[in-house]
Motif scaffolding. Sequence first.
Motif, short mmCIF file in Angstrom:
data_model
loop_
_atom_site.label_atom_id
_atom_site.label_comp_id
_atom_site.label_asym_id
_atom_site.label_seq_id
_atom_site.Cartn_x
_atom_site.Cartn_y
_atom_site.Cartn_z
N THR A 71 -6.10 4.22 -2.43
CA THR A 71 -5.03 3.30 -2.82
C THR A 71 -5.47 1.99 -1.89
OG1 THR A 71 -3.27 4.90 -3.26
CG2 THR A 71 -2.69 2.63 -2.45
N VAL A 125 0.85 -1.09 0.04
CA VAL A 125 0.03 -0.01 0.03
C VAL A 125 0.90 1.46 -0.04
CG1 VAL A 125 -1.73 1.11 1.31
CG2 VAL A 125 -1.82 -1.03 1.01
N GLU A 172 2.55 1.77 -3.39
CA GLU A 172 1.70 2.05 -4.48
C GLU A 172 1.13 3.42 -4.24
OE1 GLU A 172 -0.96 2.41 -7.91
OE2 GLU A 172 0.92 1.07 -7.38
N PHE A 173 0.72 3.80 -3.15
CA PHE A 173 0.63 5.34 -2.71
C PHE A 173 1.43 6.28 -3.09
CE2 PHE A 173 1.03 8.73 0.26
CZ PHE A 173 -0.28 9.57 0.04
N TYR A 174 2.71 6.06 -2.82
CA TYR A 174 3.66 7.17 -3.17
C TYR A 174 3.99 7.35 -4.68
CZ TYR A 174 4.74 8.51 1.56
OH TYR A 174 4.59 9.16 2.74
N ARG A 180 1.64 6.66 -6.78
CA ARG A 180 0.60 7.62 -7.29
C ARG A 180 0.61 9.10 -6.77
NH1 ARG A 180 -5.05 4.09 -6.26
NH2 ARG A 180 -4.33 2.11 -7.11
N ALA A 181 1.39 9.14 -5.61
CA ALA A 181 1.25 10.75 -5.17
C ALA A 181 2.47 11.38 -5.89
CB ALA A 181 1.62 10.67 -3.61
N TRP A 208 -3.97 14.13 0.35
CA TRP A 208 -3.56 12.93 0.90
C TRP A 208 -4.38 11.89 1.41
CZ3 TRP A 208 -3.09 10.17 5.39
CH2 TRP A 208 -2.03 9.20 5.41
N LEU A 248 -6.25 10.21 -1.59
CA LEU A 248 -5.50 9.30 -2.41
C LEU A 248 -4.89 8.02 -1.48
CD1 LEU A 248 -3.98 9.06 -5.15
CD2 LEU A 248 -1.99 10.07 -4.07
N TRP A 249 -4.91 8.06 -0.16
CA TRP A 249 -4.51 7.01 0.55
C TRP A 249 -5.73 6.14 0.61
CZ3 TRP A 249 -0.48 5.02 2.99
CH2 TRP A 249 -0.62 3.88 3.64
N THR A 298 -7.87 3.53 6.57
CA THR A 298 -8.52 4.99 6.44
C THR A 298 -8.66 5.55 7.55
OG1 THR A 298 -9.39 4.16 4.25
CG2 THR A 298 -10.45 6.24 5.40
#
Length: 283
Positions: free
Chosen positions: A253, A176, A179-181, A183-184, A246, A249-250, A267
């Motif tokens: 993801t 996670v 993948e989050f970063y 996308r970020a 943030w 997006l978190w 979340t």
Amino acid sequence: MYAAPPAPNREAGILPAMLVTSSPLPGWPDARPLGTVPMRDAAGLLLPHDGGPVADLRDRPDRWALLTDVTGALRRGVPVLGWGTGAALLGRALGAAIHGSEGGLEWAAPPRGAQVHAWAGEVPRHWTHGRAVAWAALDLPGWVRTAFLAALPGWADRTPGSPLEEVGGVAALDAVVAEFYARARRDPLLGPVFTAHVTDWPAHLSRVTAFWVTLLGGDADLAPWRGNLNGAHAGLGVRGEHLRAWLTLWEATARDLLPASAADLLTARARAMGTRLGGRQRA
């Protein structure tokens, strides 16, 4: 005599018949020393009679550690079979009073909610409490052993031992975070912030994963994150719109990569952090 519970849903998976034991047990198949197998993967925990103290554990860190292991196993839903002092230790882990000493065999009063199947005078010789099975004598009868082993397939489900286990462990969390970063860095609002302040991405991802692992209960194989959340974000120019982006997006993801319950947990934790950081920005 207690009855074995119904067999579990096969689609949920059944743990391998791998037992862990607090003392060597040559006559038991697949019985491995406690600590060599993760408790969440154990089919059951065996507590043989070892003659060690149960009521008075002063200056006995080894016994305290064993008691902690038993308590953790019960909390996870791991079946536990104890006899002799092992039965007394099992009773103590369930909050029962311990009797007998001065050279005699210590034994546990029936824990609250336990079912006593046989008495020996004032001693509850055989009792069960959920998945805990106790025999308050030095030698374990074959029929008690057989009944315990027969019940294991119906006791294969487990309760997560920590929020980290609820989300799938370090591997799931690592995926996670990565993948989050990814996308970020492509996000038009968040990307420039990370570009300006992150020069070593592997180290950054490692720190963020360590932070989340620590936040979710920790992992014995990883060093805990130590730091200050507000201090780590000071001077970055983070504003309300950055926090909202943030969090959005978190959450997206997490929901793309994890089951719904695990994504909900991540979340919720992220929103709590966002509230803290948002309060700091307003201050």
